[in-house]
Every structure is written in C-alpha cells, then in structure tokens.
Design a protein around this motif. Sequence first.
Motif, PDB file in Angstrom:
ATOM      1  N   PHE A  89       0.828  -1.203   0.000  1.00 25.95           N
ATOM      2  CA  PHE A  89       0.000   0.000   0.000  1.00 25.95           C
ATOM      3  C   PHE A  89       0.866   1.259   0.000  1.00 25.95           C
ATOM      4  O   PHE A  89       0.626   2.205  -0.760  1.00 25.95           O
ATOM      5  N   LYS A  90       1.896   1.270   0.833  1.00 27.81           N
ATOM      6  CA  LYS A  90       2.776   2.438   0.920  1.00 27.81           C
ATOM      7  C   LYS A  90       3.518   2.663  -0.404  1.00 27.81           C
ATOM      8  O   LYS A  90       3.636   3.801  -0.881  1.00 27.81           O
ATOM      9  N   ILE A  91       4.025   1.571  -0.990  1.00 26.46           N
ATOM     10  CA  ILE A  91       4.755   1.696  -2.264  1.00 26.46           C
ATOM     11  C   ILE A  91       3.831   2.256  -3.340  1.00 26.46           C
ATOM     12  O   ILE A  91       4.213   3.134  -4.127  1.00 26.46           O
ATOM     13  N   GLN A 138      -3.546   7.356   7.869  1.00 24.76           N
ATOM     14  CA  GLN A 138      -2.691   8.508   8.156  1.00 24.76           C
ATOM     15  C   GLN A 138      -1.680   8.737   7.036  1.00 24.76           C
ATOM     16  O   GLN A 138      -1.432   9.874   6.628  1.00 24.76           O
ATOM     17  N   PHE A 139      -1.082   7.648   6.531  1.00 24.40           N
ATOM     18  CA  PHE A 139      -0.107   7.780   5.451  1.00 24.40           C
ATOM     19  C   PHE A 139      -0.778   8.318   4.183  1.00 24.40           C
ATOM     20  O   PHE A 139      -0.191   9.131   3.450  1.00 24.40           O
ATOM     21  N   ALA A 140      -2.032   7.880   3.932  1.00 22.05           N
ATOM     22  CA  ALA A 140      -2.755   8.380   2.757  1.00 22.05           C
ATOM     23  C   ALA A 140      -3.024   9.880   2.893  1.00 22.05           C
ATOM     24  O   ALA A 140      -2.931  10.631   1.913  1.00 22.05           O
ATOM     25  N   PHE A 141      -3.356  10.329   4.111  1.00 19.79           N
ATOM     26  CA  PHE A 141      -3.548  11.762   4.334  1.00 19.79           C
ATOM     27  C   PHE A 141      -2.254  12.536   4.098  1.00 19.79           C
ATOM     28  O   PHE A 141      -2.267  13.620   3.509  1.00 19.79           O
ATOM     29  N   GLU A 142      -1.143  11.975   4.581  1.00 19.89           N
ATOM     30  CA  GLU A 142       0.144  12.652   4.405  1.00 19.89           C
ATOM     31  C   GLU A 142       0.490  12.810   2.931  1.00 19.89           C
ATOM     32  O   GLU A 142       1.125  13.798   2.544  1.00 19.89           O
ATOM     33  N   LYS A 143       0.075  11.852   2.128  1.00 22.35           N
ATOM     34  CA  LYS A 143       0.371  11.902   0.692  1.00 22.35           C
ATOM     35  C   LYS A 143      -0.772  12.547  -0.099  1.00 22.35           C
ATOM     36  O   LYS A 143      -0.779  12.513  -1.330  1.00 22.35           O
ATOM     37  N   HIS A 147      -8.778   9.380  -2.122  1.00 22.91           N
ATOM     38  CA  HIS A 147      -9.452   8.116  -2.427  1.00 22.91           C
ATOM     39  C   HIS A 147      -8.968   7.000  -1.506  1.00 22.91           C
ATOM     40  O   HIS A 147      -9.769   6.258  -0.927  1.00 22.91           O
ATOM     41  N   ALA A 148      -7.660   6.895  -1.346  1.00 27.95           N
ATOM     42  CA  ALA A 148      -7.094   5.846  -0.492  1.00 27.95           C
ATOM     43  C   ALA A 148      -7.439   6.106   0.972  1.00 27.95           C
ATOM     44  O   ALA A 148      -7.717   5.160   1.734  1.00 27.95           O
ATOM     45  N   ALA A 149      -7.428   7.368   1.384  1.00 26.17           N
ATOM     46  CA  ALA A 149      -7.764   7.696   2.771  1.00 26.17           C
ATOM     47  C   ALA A 149      -9.210   7.322   3.081  1.00 26.17           C
ATOM     48  O   ALA A 149      -9.505   6.771   4.157  1.00 26.17           O
ATOM     49  N   GLU A 150     -10.117   7.622   2.160  1.00 31.56           N
ATOM     50  CA  GLU A 150     -11.525   7.254   2.362  1.00 31.56           C
ATOM     51  C   GLU A 150     -11.687   5.749   2.474  1.00 31.56           C
ATOM     52  O   GLU A 150     -12.440   5.256   3.320  1.00 31.56           O
ATOM     53  N   LYS A 151     -10.975   5.021   1.626  1.00 32.63           N
ATOM     54  CA  LYS A 151     -11.069   3.551   1.658  1.00 32.63           C
ATOM     55  C   LYS A 151     -10.571   3.012   2.987  1.00 32.63           C
ATOM     56  O   LYS A 151     -11.205   2.124   3.590  1.00 32.63           O
ATOM     57  N   ALA A 152      -9.464   3.548   3.470  1.00 32.99           N
ATOM     58  CA  ALA A 152      -8.915   3.073   4.739  1.00 32.99           C
ATOM     59  C   ALA A 152      -9.855   3.419   5.900  1.00 32.99           C
ATOM     60  O   ALA A 152     -10.096   2.586   6.788  1.00 32.99           O
ATOM     61  N   LEU A 153     -10.388   4.629   5.897  1.00 27.86           N
ATOM     62  CA  LEU A 153     -11.294   5.040   6.978  1.00 27.86           C
ATOM     63  C   LEU A 153     -12.605   4.255   6.954  1.00 27.86           C
ATOM     64  O   LEU A 153     -13.152   3.900   8.004  1.00 27.86           O
ATOM     65  N   GLU A 154     -13.121   3.991   5.764  1.00 24.51           N
ATOM     66  CA  GLU A 154     -14.346   3.188   5.665  1.00 24.51           C
ATOM     67  C   GLU A 154     -14.104   1.770   6.189  1.00 24.51           C
ATOM     68  O   GLU A 154     -14.960   1.200   6.871  1.00 24.51           O
ATOM     69  N   SER A 155     -12.932   1.211   5.863  1.00 20.72           N
ATOM     70  CA  SER A 155     -12.590  -0.122   6.371  1.00 20.72           C
ATOM     71  C   SER A 155     -12.481  -0.097   7.885  1.00 20.72           C
ATOM     72  O   SER A 155     -12.931  -1.017   8.577  1.00 20.72           O
TER      73      SER A 155
END
Length: 522
Positions: A89-91, A138-143, A147-155
């Motif tokens: 995910f990070k990569i 948090q990493f998605a927010f930093e970047k 879209h990725a942040a919403e997916k992580a928060l929904e999960s």
Amino acid sequence: TRESDKKTVKSYASLDHKRKSNISDRQTDRQIWRNGQGEEQTLRRSLRRLKGQADRWRVSVYSWLQAHDAIFEAERTDSTNPITYYLKFKISLLQGDSESAVDAIDKMCNTLAAHQELSLDNNGDDVENNALISLAAQFAFEKSNRHAAEKALESLAQRSRTASQTLTALRCLTRLKLSLLTDQSNSSVVTSILYYINTALEMLSSTSKEKLTEAAFDNETKWFMKIAWNLALQCKDSTREMHDLISVCQKLALLCPDQEYSATRQKTCLLLAVSSGLEMARQETDEKTKMTLLVEVLRNIEQCQQLKEPQTPSAGSVSHSNSDVLLLLYEFEAKAQSDHPLEELHDLVEHADTLPQADAKTFETLAGIAIHSSATNSNELALSALEKSISRYTRSKELDLERCSKVFRGAIQLCLQGDRIDASRTKAWSYYQQVLEIAEAKQERLYPEMEILWLMTKAWNHGIHQYSGGQYQEAEQWCGMGMRCLEQLTSMKTNYEPQMTGVYAEILSKVEDHCEKTDTEQ
C-alpha cells in the motif's frame, strides 16, 4: 594403601561424571529430535522477517524496483501476512498508483479479518489490526490521496468494535465529504454524509456508558447533530435531503443528556421536519405517497405538541407562542390536504382565534390554504378565516389599509363569485358598507384607489347582471353602491363618472316604471 584408595575414588568420580555427561547428551539429542519437525517452520518465519525488514529498507530509500521484487516474493511466500500488503500500500501511494493502493487495503483487511477469526484474544487483535489500518489512513492523508484515505477510513469504521475509534473514523469521513461541498449541495456527497451520520446514530444508540464516557458521548452526539443541522439548512433546494437530515438530527437530539437542550432542539427539528414534509407532499403526484407523507406530518405535529417547553428558551429557538401558531398552520394544511372533516378544520380556525400571537396575517394564511385545498366547502372555510382577519385589522390601533383592503377584496370575491346564495350577497353587502365607512372617514391615509376601483367595478357589474335578469330592485342597490365607490375615486373619477351617471339614471327610471307598473297591477 591410602594412595591406592585415593586413585580408586578419583577413577569412580571420573566415571560418574562421564555417565552424567552421557545422560545429558542423550537428553539434548532427544530434545533436538523432537524439535526437528519445527526447524523448517522456524526457518521460514525467520526468512519472512528478514524479507520484511528488507522491504522496509527498500521503501525507505525509494528503491522501487527492488521493493516491488521483495514485496512480490514476500506475497508469494506468505500471502496471509497483513504487513506485506501494508508495505505494498505504501509503495503504491509513493508511486501515485491509487488503484493498487486501494487493492492492497482490501487484501490487508481480508487478511486481518482472517487472523481475527483464528485469534483467541479478539480484543487484543482488534486493537492491533485497527492500528495498522489507522496507519494506512494517516499515510494516505500525508500523501494527499483522498481516495485511499476514504477507503482506509471506511474499512476502519466497518471493522472496528471500539466505539471511540469508529466514531473518529466517521468524523474524518464526514469532514472529507464536507470539503467537497460548494455553495450548492451535491446529491451524492450529501447521501454519503447522511449515511455516515446514520451509522454514527446507530453506534451512539447502542453504545453503553462503559464504552464511552458521558462527556465524550455528549460531544460526539452534538457534533454529528450540528453537522446534520447545518447541512440540512444548506440543502434548502432539495426538500427530500433536507427532510432526511432534519429527521436524523431530531433522533440525535433525543440522545442528548441535557434534557432542556434536547427538548428545545427536538422541537425545532420537528418543526422543520413538518415544514419539509408538507413541501414534499405539495410536490408529490402519487396520491398514496402523498397521504403517507401527510400522516407522518400529523404524527410529528402531535409529537411536537407533547414536548414540554424549557423554562429558559435558548438562543435561536422558537418561542412557545410562535411555535403554537406554526404548528396550527401546519396541522390545518395537512388536514385540509388529507380530506379531514370540515368540522375539524373549523375547530382549528376557532382555536387560532384564541391564540394571543395569532394576528390578521395568520388568518389570511389559513384562508389561502383553505382555498387551495381539496376540502369540501373550502370557500366557506376561507371566508370564515377572512372574517377573523378583517376583525383584527379593524380593531387595531393603526389600520394597515394596504393589507386590509386586499382582505376585503378577497372576502367580497368569495361572496359574489358564481351563482351565490342570498346569504353570501348579504355578507358581501356588509363588507362594502365597512369599506365605505373606512374610506369616507377621510383618515390621514386614503383607502387605496385601485382597490376602490375594483370594488366599484365589481358592484357595478353585479348590478348590471341583476338588471339584465329583471331584478330591478337589486340592480338599483348594487349600482348605487358602485356610484358611492365612484365618489371615493380621485385621479380616475372623471374617466368613469359621465358614463356611469347616464346608465344609473336609466336604471333608476326603469326601476321607477317597474314600481308604478307593479302598483297598478296590485
């Protein structure tokens, strides 16, 4: 002999030591043999650990090609390790590949779910696993990858069994969606926010005091309630969305520990829910759906009437007297549109007459609702309301001639339209008398000339209609009323006076001849 005994003792001690050493060696060999089957698993775990460390190092130095190879090898070796998918995910985020990042989040959540099912200590695993998803968000927010942040928060919101963590995720998701709104509401965004608020409502409704402190519970409830309230006001062009948001706001108000604050907020929410519900009913074309909406409106009105008013109304709340007037207007419209008996509607008009804050405009509104309703004998109902409006205007210290003249006009129009019975014409005549009393009083403010002109025309035409039907007495009365109205005109009097005077003389002559003929016949 003594020397010989010492050598013998040493020999036996050496033999005993060797024997004990051999026993220890055999035990060690036996233990190694027992653990021999786990050596391969131990080596594999060590290999995965080393590969994970290598993955982290390659990610940290942005060695993308090597990191991809390492992640691929780690995923091939052990596809059940959530850390592998977290690194993937990070990569993906670092390379700007949102789709791959979202896919990695899905796989990471699936592996976490599988670990959680197999785990004996569910509580500990839940905290650790959700922490990993939180790191991903948090990493998605930093970047700056929404879209990725919403997916992580929904999960996180779906998986977490911790109330505070779920509510925090829902708040973050709500803020993300709110940032997408402009001056005009976006239907899909509002739908998403409404879903998050409803999820929070379910969580708060089922959360015990042990899981969330009283202060935290109060803060969370009020935060989501304010979001729903403000968004509802922003959705004024979409009645359905506004109604749904106000409804969930009212349900959240029920959860507030502060009873006084809760009652005030509930009443305000119910008033808006009733208002938006009526608006939806007006726009609805399907009769069955319309009746369902009106039933819901009447239920909300009843619930609002049962709420006790706080001793000290809060700022921005609706006062007791004003809310009573609003509720009566809403109830009148709902019952008029749903074909309630005429007696109930008349009772509401009479009840309005007892309310201190019900002014002349209140009864004008009731009359307008009655005229546009499907109720039987709606004109009589409207006329009853207009009579009370006229009564309030004429009793006031400062007569508002502009408003009052329009009410007189509406009442006379209702009385003289179509083939009305004698009682209606008698009422119209009494209204004319009241108008002329006001106009002839020569107050500082003159009666509106255009209204006088309308009254003159209406009376004159009605008189001519009676004259054409051979009703000479009635014709003389109404045409005479028209001539009295003519005297109150100012700038437009000369335009009508010559013709009306001549016609009126003919009518008087005709009436006189008719009377003489009648006397001769008798």
